[in-house]
Enzyme design. Structure first.
Site, PDB file in Angstrom:
ATOM      1  CG  HIS A  10      86.149 104.420 -43.733  1.00  0.00           C
ATOM      2  ND1 HIS A  10      85.389 103.317 -43.402  1.00  0.00           N
ATOM      3  CD2 HIS A  10      85.691 105.427 -42.950  1.00  0.00           C
ATOM      4  CE1 HIS A  10      84.508 103.649 -42.481  1.00  0.00           C
ATOM      5  NE2 HIS A  10      84.678 104.921 -42.196  1.00  0.00           N
ATOM      6  CB  CYS A  42      78.586 108.190 -40.668  1.00  0.00           C
ATOM      7  SG  CYS A  42      78.581 106.610 -41.530  1.00  0.00           S
ATOM      8  CB  THR A 111      97.563 108.041 -39.311  1.00  0.00           C
ATOM      9  OG1 THR A 111      97.879 109.189 -40.115  1.00  0.00           O
ATOM     10  CG2 THR A 111      98.762 107.106 -39.321  1.00  0.00           C
ATOM     11  N   GLY A 241      84.750 119.094 -34.552  1.00  0.00           N
ATOM     12  CA  GLY A 241      85.567 118.908 -35.744  1.00  0.00           C
ATOM     13  C   GLY A 241      86.722 117.951 -35.557  1.00  0.00           C
ATOM     14  CB  THR A 298      82.370 109.402 -49.782  1.00  0.00           C
ATOM     15  OG1 THR A 298      82.432 110.760 -49.305  1.00  0.00           O
ATOM     16  CG2 THR A 298      81.032 108.807 -49.398  1.00  0.00           C
TER      17      THR A 298
END
Length: 444
Positions: A10, A42, A111, A241, A298
């Protein structure tokens, strides 16, 4: 101006496009080791659960579309070395084996991050899956159609969604987490208890406060052993995570302890003409007014755009983030922003929280749903630092409202008196956002 963009999820995609939009004569090169760009990871759980119209639509750009826009796209290309001071990259073509060196005027580090994969016995089993990139998604989608059971390790958003989607598709699911609650890093007990009950009602076994110590393949599939028991299923999925994928730049730029690259408000690192954005970098977290590591798409999108706006000179400052997010599990919509009382305590912020529950619209309507709403504020200043909402009704935009309040350093008193419309189809005479703010103001 010759610019290198290292990585193209993104932040990289938006940085490259914005650099070119702001500087049409720039020579912008994108280096990506994989064969796709802009994958919306997502959506993996939704795809597994058959809620995606087409996996092709989980990409908003392609290498071909970026090239048509005037960008120089190098797929299957790995940056093996980076001299950030001299702006020299050593570039490896993974298909031909050719290695070259290129010098640039500007370097943008996008990255991303990598999934945490702990060094435990049996971790390399081919029955253990990740949920990070396009290859992971394809592998999970393929195997999920045939399995009868799965162990999901990690009860954050990704693990929570995977466990839910697998369970509603008739898979026997065990959800393991080292913490004592599902979504413990995302919610307080008011909300995690609701989701725990929903999991149990759908047959999901919750193995909480348990740390995984090993994996072992067997005729029955794979056995996951924790410090309190053992669980066997057809597959195991790791979702514990992410960490910044920045080892290439260690010792060259300022970083947090986990490897997240620290930038100023213009996305500039401490090395001139080297920028960083997305999961590779820090964010400025408005609730605490400090740099933090919060890997969200986002954040990456906005930071990437800012790189393009500031690539020549500092122009547009980063407004920071509230880490606003949402999830839907078993028909329950949960949306939050900023801190809750538990996460605030971990950050050393002295806060107070209030929660209310009420119908989202008048009960003279033929239908309505209960909304649980919480607001968290800093005790000394009354500044809003967090909010959360839960309902079968779509309450997602309420979190965006509180996010805006946090960014603008509003107090609970100001939010209590903020103008919101009333119309019986949509809300009460006092909107539930106003209600929870009024409750907060009256308690402090």
């Amino acid at each position: 101006m010759k610019v290198a963009i290292i990585g193209s999820t993104h932040a990289g995609v938006f940085a490259a496009k914005e650099v070119l939009a702001q500087n049409p004569n720039a020579e912008v090169h994108i280096y990506e080791k994989n064969d796709t760009v802009s994958f919306l990871s997502c959506g993996i759980a939704l795809w597994i659960g058959n809620h995606v119209s087409s996996p092709d639509r989980m990409f908003y750009e392609s290498p071909e579309s970026l090239a048509k826009q005037g960008l120089h796209v190098h797929m299957h290309t790995l940056v093996g070395k980076a001299d950030l001071v001299d702006k020299v990259l050593t570039i490896n073509d993974l298909q031909s084996g050719e290695q070259t060196e290129e010098r640039f005027d500007k370097i943008v580090i996008t990255t991303g991050s990598r999934a945490v994969k702990p060094n435990l016995p049996g971790i390399d089993s081919d029955k253990i899956y990740l949920a990070k990139n396009w290859d992971d998604a394809n592998a999970l989608k393929k195997v999920s159609e045939d399995i009868k059971s799965a162990i999901v390790i990690g009860a954050g958003y990704i693990g929570a969604e995977l466990a839910e989607q697998l369970s509603v598709n008739d898979k026997q699911v065990t959800l393991i987490d080292a913490l004592d609650r599902v979504l413990a890093n995302n919610t307080d007990e008011t909300y995690s208890d609701v989701f725990a009950k929903a999991y149990q009602e759908h047959g999901v076994e919750l193995a909480l406060e348990q740390r995984v110590v090993s994996f072992e393949e067997s005729d029955q599939g794979i056995t996951v052993t924790t410090d309190k028991g053992s669980y066997t299923a057809d597959i195991a999925i790791l979702s514990i995570g992410f960490v910044p994928n920045t080892s290439l730049f260690e010792g060259q730029v300022d970083m947090l302890g986990n490897g997240a690259i620290v930038t100023d408000q213009y996305m500039q690192t401490n090395v001139p003409d080297v920028f960083a954005a997305g999961d590779a970098s820090t964010v400025f977290y408005n609730p605490t007014q400090e740099h933090d590591y919060i890997p969200l798409a986002t954040n990456a999108v906005r930071q990437g755009i800012l790189v393009g706006r500031n690539i020549v000179k500092p122009t547009v400052a980063y407004q920071g983030t509230q880490a606003t997010s949402a999830v839907e599990l078993y028909g329950l919509a949960y949306a939050s922003t900023g801190l809750n009382q538990s996460s605030a305590a971990k950050k050393g912020v002295k806060t107070q929280t209030v929660s209310i529950q009420e119908d989202y619209r008048p009960n003279f309507m033929l239908t309505t749903d209960k909304v649980t709403a919480s607001l968290t504020w800093e005790v000394d200043t009354r500044r809003i630092v967090g909010g959360a909402f839960l309902s079968k009704h779509d309450i997602s935009q309420a979190a965006n409202v509180v996010s805006l309040a946090i960014e603008n350093k509003m107090t609970i008193d100001q939010l209590a008196m903020t103008d919101f419309f009333f119309q019986p189809n949509f809300d009460q005479p006092i909107n539930y956002i106003s209600s929870v703010a009024i409750a907060a103001a009256s308690q402090s």
